[in-house]
Design a protein around this motif. Structure first.
Motif, PDB file in Angstrom:
ATOM      1  N   ALA A  28      -5.298   3.728  -3.287  1.00 52.31           N
ATOM      2  CA  ALA A  28      -5.048   4.436  -2.030  1.00 52.31           C
ATOM      3  C   ALA A  28      -6.163   5.424  -1.731  1.00 52.31           C
ATOM      4  O   ALA A  28      -6.659   5.518  -0.590  1.00 52.31           O
ATOM      5  CB  ALA A  28      -3.704   5.160  -2.087  1.00 52.31           C
ATOM      6  N   ARG A  33      -0.859   2.921  -8.013  1.00 59.51           N
ATOM      7  CA  ARG A  33      -1.402   2.558  -6.702  1.00 59.51           C
ATOM      8  C   ARG A  33      -2.176   3.706  -6.035  1.00 59.51           C
ATOM      9  O   ARG A  33      -2.726   3.525  -4.948  1.00 59.51           O
ATOM     10  CB  ARG A  33      -0.324   2.049  -5.743  1.00 59.51           C
ATOM     11  CG  ARG A  33       0.301   0.727  -6.126  1.00 59.51           C
ATOM     12  CD  ARG A  33       1.392   0.322  -5.155  1.00 59.51           C
ATOM     13  NE  ARG A  33       2.569   1.158  -5.318  1.00 59.51           N
ATOM     14  CZ  ARG A  33       3.426   1.450  -4.359  1.00 59.51           C
ATOM     15  NH1 ARG A  33       3.245   0.959  -3.139  1.00 59.51           N
ATOM     16  NH2 ARG A  33       4.471   2.209  -4.589  1.00 59.51           N
ATOM     17  N   GLU A  38      -2.433  -4.459   2.326  1.00 58.46           N
ATOM     18  CA  GLU A  38      -1.695  -5.047   1.218  1.00 58.46           C
ATOM     19  C   GLU A  38      -2.677  -5.689   0.244  1.00 58.46           C
ATOM     20  O   GLU A  38      -3.609  -6.373   0.661  1.00 58.46           O
ATOM     21  CB  GLU A  38      -0.716  -6.102   1.731  1.00 58.46           C
ATOM     22  CG  GLU A  38       0.147  -6.715   0.632  1.00 58.46           C
ATOM     23  CD  GLU A  38       1.077  -7.785   1.150  1.00 58.46           C
ATOM     24  OE1 GLU A  38       2.265  -7.481   1.390  1.00 58.46           O
ATOM     25  OE2 GLU A  38       0.610  -8.934   1.320  1.00 58.46           O
ATOM     26  N   ALA A  78      -4.972   1.733   2.762  1.00 58.95           N
ATOM     27  CA  ALA A  78      -5.342   0.419   2.232  1.00 58.95           C
ATOM     28  C   ALA A  78      -4.459  -0.653   2.862  1.00 58.95           C
ATOM     29  O   ALA A  78      -3.345  -0.381   3.319  1.00 58.95           O
ATOM     30  CB  ALA A  78      -5.193   0.397   0.715  1.00 58.95           C
ATOM     31  N   PRO A  85       0.819  -1.213   0.000  1.00 59.39           N
ATOM     32  CA  PRO A  85       0.000   0.000   0.000  1.00 59.39           C
ATOM     33  C   PRO A  85       0.850   1.258   0.000  1.00 59.39           C
ATOM     34  O   PRO A  85       2.001   1.248   0.466  1.00 59.39           O
ATOM     35  CB  PRO A  85      -0.789  -0.121   1.312  1.00 59.39           C
ATOM     36  CG  PRO A  85       0.106  -0.917   2.213  1.00 59.39           C
ATOM     37  CD  PRO A  85       0.808  -1.900   1.305  1.00 59.39           C
TER      38      PRO A  85
END
Length: 716
Positions: free
Chosen positions: A693, A689, A547, A545, A520
């Motif tokens: 997130a 990502r 993993e 978040a 995360p």
């Protein structure tokens, strides 16, 4: 400086020969044809020289012997510009055999720089090796380089094809060398060496090192490039399972120890893992390998402690193991010239070495990605200059918050602009020089066309009905190119073509594995306030978040192919939105079954998508149904939310998504009934990502329990 070679009773040739014999450790050693002629041109006649000879011919002997002869005549140290840390380590070690006092300045020996500087000041170093990137370092360029140039005995440009736009491994920092050469008096000899230069590259490099651009004053030595020890072959197999299965079964049949080259990091890691699990002693060597570990792995291969290193091009120019027994490529390089250079690492000091190419249909997509990603654009350059206006000095992370360019592309663009004089690296970051930057469209179009032609030539090589060695050396404009009599075209296939079902099954089992962990995001990018986003510092654990997981990376050998097929675009570049395939749906369920979470998720939430809503809906609804999870529907998408650009850098991706999602009343109500149970957050692709997130943060702030991101693929 006093040496045993500067007595008046010895001729220059005798002194040079004595140095050579110390270098190679043999009292009966003699110069190869052309070696002494190049040394004489440099030392006796102070000429500029370009030596194009096959790997293992002895180019380093030319500059080490010439360097010591120059020192014996009272000249200063030789500066060698060398591209790779591995090459520097080898050259320093080789120099010591000849009594050459050599040192290298690189990122791998920062703690030694002060002592090396002291030795330079005391005139205790004969040869200094630096990377081309070191020439742009503010401290080195202002404090050390001017004094060094003022007393230089000789300049050596190793792997000189990197100077040329047409060289297969062109590097922006190498273009600085032309400025360094032009600043030298004509009396200082300059030597450029390479094993991979066709006529166009030879002409380009010769022009750049010629005194006053007088090509007639450049000594050019070109030798035959064919390697009699190499036995070339190409084995076309239909899929990654067969290619990996062939390696699993036949790796031990290859002579000695060698290198297995892959085109991507994930392919190298997958291949290494598969071979280790099949009982082979191999290690992965990629751009993600720590510098200290790289040195250890190189030594392990040199000492035959491993059967092979499974490597990307990170194990590149300069790695030297004279008895390397084989080179296998799992995927083809993008040009015959680059391929020739890599296979030329085998069989330098052995009578026989095996070279086999196992190409794949995905190779061309990888070539296209790397070829286009490296090209600068006027729009990006203008954005950088705008951010650096009014004399600002900005680090690369600070620039990322001001220009929408990914980190790798930004680093490369800054190097190009620095070489062209538009920006300069100073303490604290980068600043504009006040000079503009104009995109040389014709030049870059010529380069792209050259890269396209090289790719087509590589495809031709894969399906030849004439000698493979003659084709490779012909691509380098070798006038002596002729049939080798050894390759699989000249003499028939020398390699087995069978794949045992057990080996194929082993490869299938390994490639069928799913579930890549996704760490995360823990910290917001710096400088977000400049983009109007009030986020900074660490992300609170109560908003972060957990993993996550994806089936695989898009570049993976196994599931990468099916994922690329599903996530492809149409002929107009528009994403194709199809339902998830049964095979990939089964793979997702396998990811969930093997996920080592603390608490099983109780529900599924979809990330809203402008491009692939059908795909995400089919994935999420199927997971909810089979996994008996509550289907909570979609996060709300802000009105008129645009399609996201996957090439956006980290800061700009966060800017684009930080207020993109909302939790509507219906979803809010459903979350409140979960009692803090974990939620599975489903999307198609994870890239930066930041989407996951931000979406997780929105859910957590709305009262959700832990958020577990799940997507089909990771882009890198």
């Amino acid at each position: 400086m006093t040496t045993p070679f500067n007595t008046p009773n010895n001729t220059l040739h005798d002194r040079g020969l004595a140095i050579l014999r110390r270098l190679v450790g043999r009292d009966d050693a003699e110069f190869h044809p052309g070696q002494w002629e190049a040394i004489e041109a440099l030392v006796a006649h102070r000429r500029r020289a370009l030596v194009v000879q096959r790997t293992g011919w002895g180019k380093s002997a030319v500059y080490f012997v010439a360097a010591l002869l120059q020192r014996a005549a009272g000249f200063g140290p030789t500066l060698i510009v060398s591209p790779l840390i591995a090459l520097m380590r080898d050259q320093v070690a080789a120099a010591e055999h000849a009594g050459v006092r050599a040192a290298a300045i690189s990122s791998a020996n920062v703690t030694e720089w002060a002592d090396i500087t002291r030795q330079l000041d005391a005139d205790e170093i004969d040869v200094l090796l630096v990377s081309p990137e070191r020439l742009v370092n503010p401290t080195f360029a202002t404090e050390h380089l001017p004094d060094l140039v003022g007393r230089l005995g000789m300049l050596v440009i190793d792997e000189a094809h990197c100077i040329s736009d047409w060289g297969h491994d062109f590097r922006p920092d190498y273009r600085r060398i032309r400025d360094l050469v032009s600043a030298l008096p004509d009396t200082i000899p300059v030597l450029a060496t390479t094993a991979t230069a066709n006529s166009r590259v030879v002409q380009d490099v010769a022009e750049q090192i010629a005194p006053a651009r007088d090509l007639d004053d450049v000594f050019v030595l070109r030798g035959p490039l064919a390697r009699a020890s190499l036995r070339l072959g190409v084995l076309n197999l239909p899929n990654p399972t067969d290619r990996l299965g062939w390696l699993v079964q036949h790796l031990d049949d290859l002579p000695g120890s060698g290198i297995i080259y892959c085109l991507t990091i994930s392919a190298a890691e997958d291949t290494a893992r598969a071979l280790v699990e099949a009982g082979h002693d191999v290690r992965a060597y990629t751009g993600r390998t720590d510098p200290e570990e790289r040195s250890t792995l190189e030594e392990a291969l040199r000492d035959n402690q491993v059967k092979a290193l499974v490597a990307t091009s990170a194990l590149g120019m300069g790695f030297d193991k004279p008895d390397l027994g084989f080179v296998v490529h799992l995927g083809a390089p993008s040009s015959p010239i680059a391929y020739y250079q890599q296979v030329g690492r085998a069989g330098r000091a052995t009578e026989n070495a095996d070279v086999l190419l196992l190409p794949g249909p995905e190779d061309q997509d990888i070539w296209t990605y790397f070829a286009t990603a490296a090209m600068p654009t006027q729009e990006r350059a203008d954005a950088v200059l705008g951010a650096l206006s009014e004399g600002q000095v900005l680090s690369v992370p600070a620039l990322e918050a001001r220009v929408d360019i990914r980190r790798s592309q930004l680093d490369l663009l800054l190097k190009v602009m620095a070489v062209d004089g538009a920006v300069e690296k100073v303490r604290g970051g980068w600043r504009a020089t006040g000079n503009g930057w104009v995109h040389d469209t014709q030049r870059y179009q010529r380069i792209l066309q050259a890269r396209h032609d090289e790719q087509q030539a590589m495809l031709t090589y894969e399906h030849l009905d004439t000698c493979r060695m003659a084709f490779l050396t012909g691509q380098l404009d070798d006038p002596s190119a002729s049939p080798c009599g050894r390759c699989d075209v000249c003499a028939g296939p020398w390699y087995p073509t069978d794949i045992d079902p057990a080996a194929s099954c082993s490869a299938t089992t390994i490639l069928d594995r799913v579930g890549v962990p996704i760490e995360p995001r823990t910290t917001w990018p710096s400088g977000m306030d400049t983009l109007g986003v009030g986020l900074k510092g660490r992300i609170g654990t109560e908003e972060m978040a957990e993993e996550g997981r994806v089936i695989a990376r898009l570049s993976d050998l196994g599931w990468g192919g099916p994922l690329r097929d599903l996530l492809r675009n149409d002929a107009n570049g528009v994403p194709i939105d199809a339902e998830i395939t049964p095979a990939l749906a089964k793979a997702c369920l396998k990811v969930l079954a093997e996920w080592d979470w603390g608490h099983r998720p109780a529900a599924v939430v979809r990330v809203p998508s402008v491009t692939r809503p059908r795909l995400i809906d089919s994935l999420a609804s199927g997971l909810a149904r089979v996994g008996q999870l509550q289907d909570l529907g979609w996060l709300d998408l802000e009105h008129n939310a645009p399609r996201l650009d996957s090439s956006t850098n980290s800061a700009y991706r966060l800017r684009d998504v930080h207020d993109r999602f909302n939790v509507g009343p219906q979803l809010m109500s459903r979350l409140s009934h979960l009692g803090g149970a974990p939620v599975l957050l489903v999307d198609d692709v994870i890239s930066s990502r930041w989407t996951m997130a931000v979406a997780a943060r929105v859910l957590r702030r709305a009262g959700s329990g832990p958020v577990l991101p799940l997507a089909l693929a990771l882009t890198h």
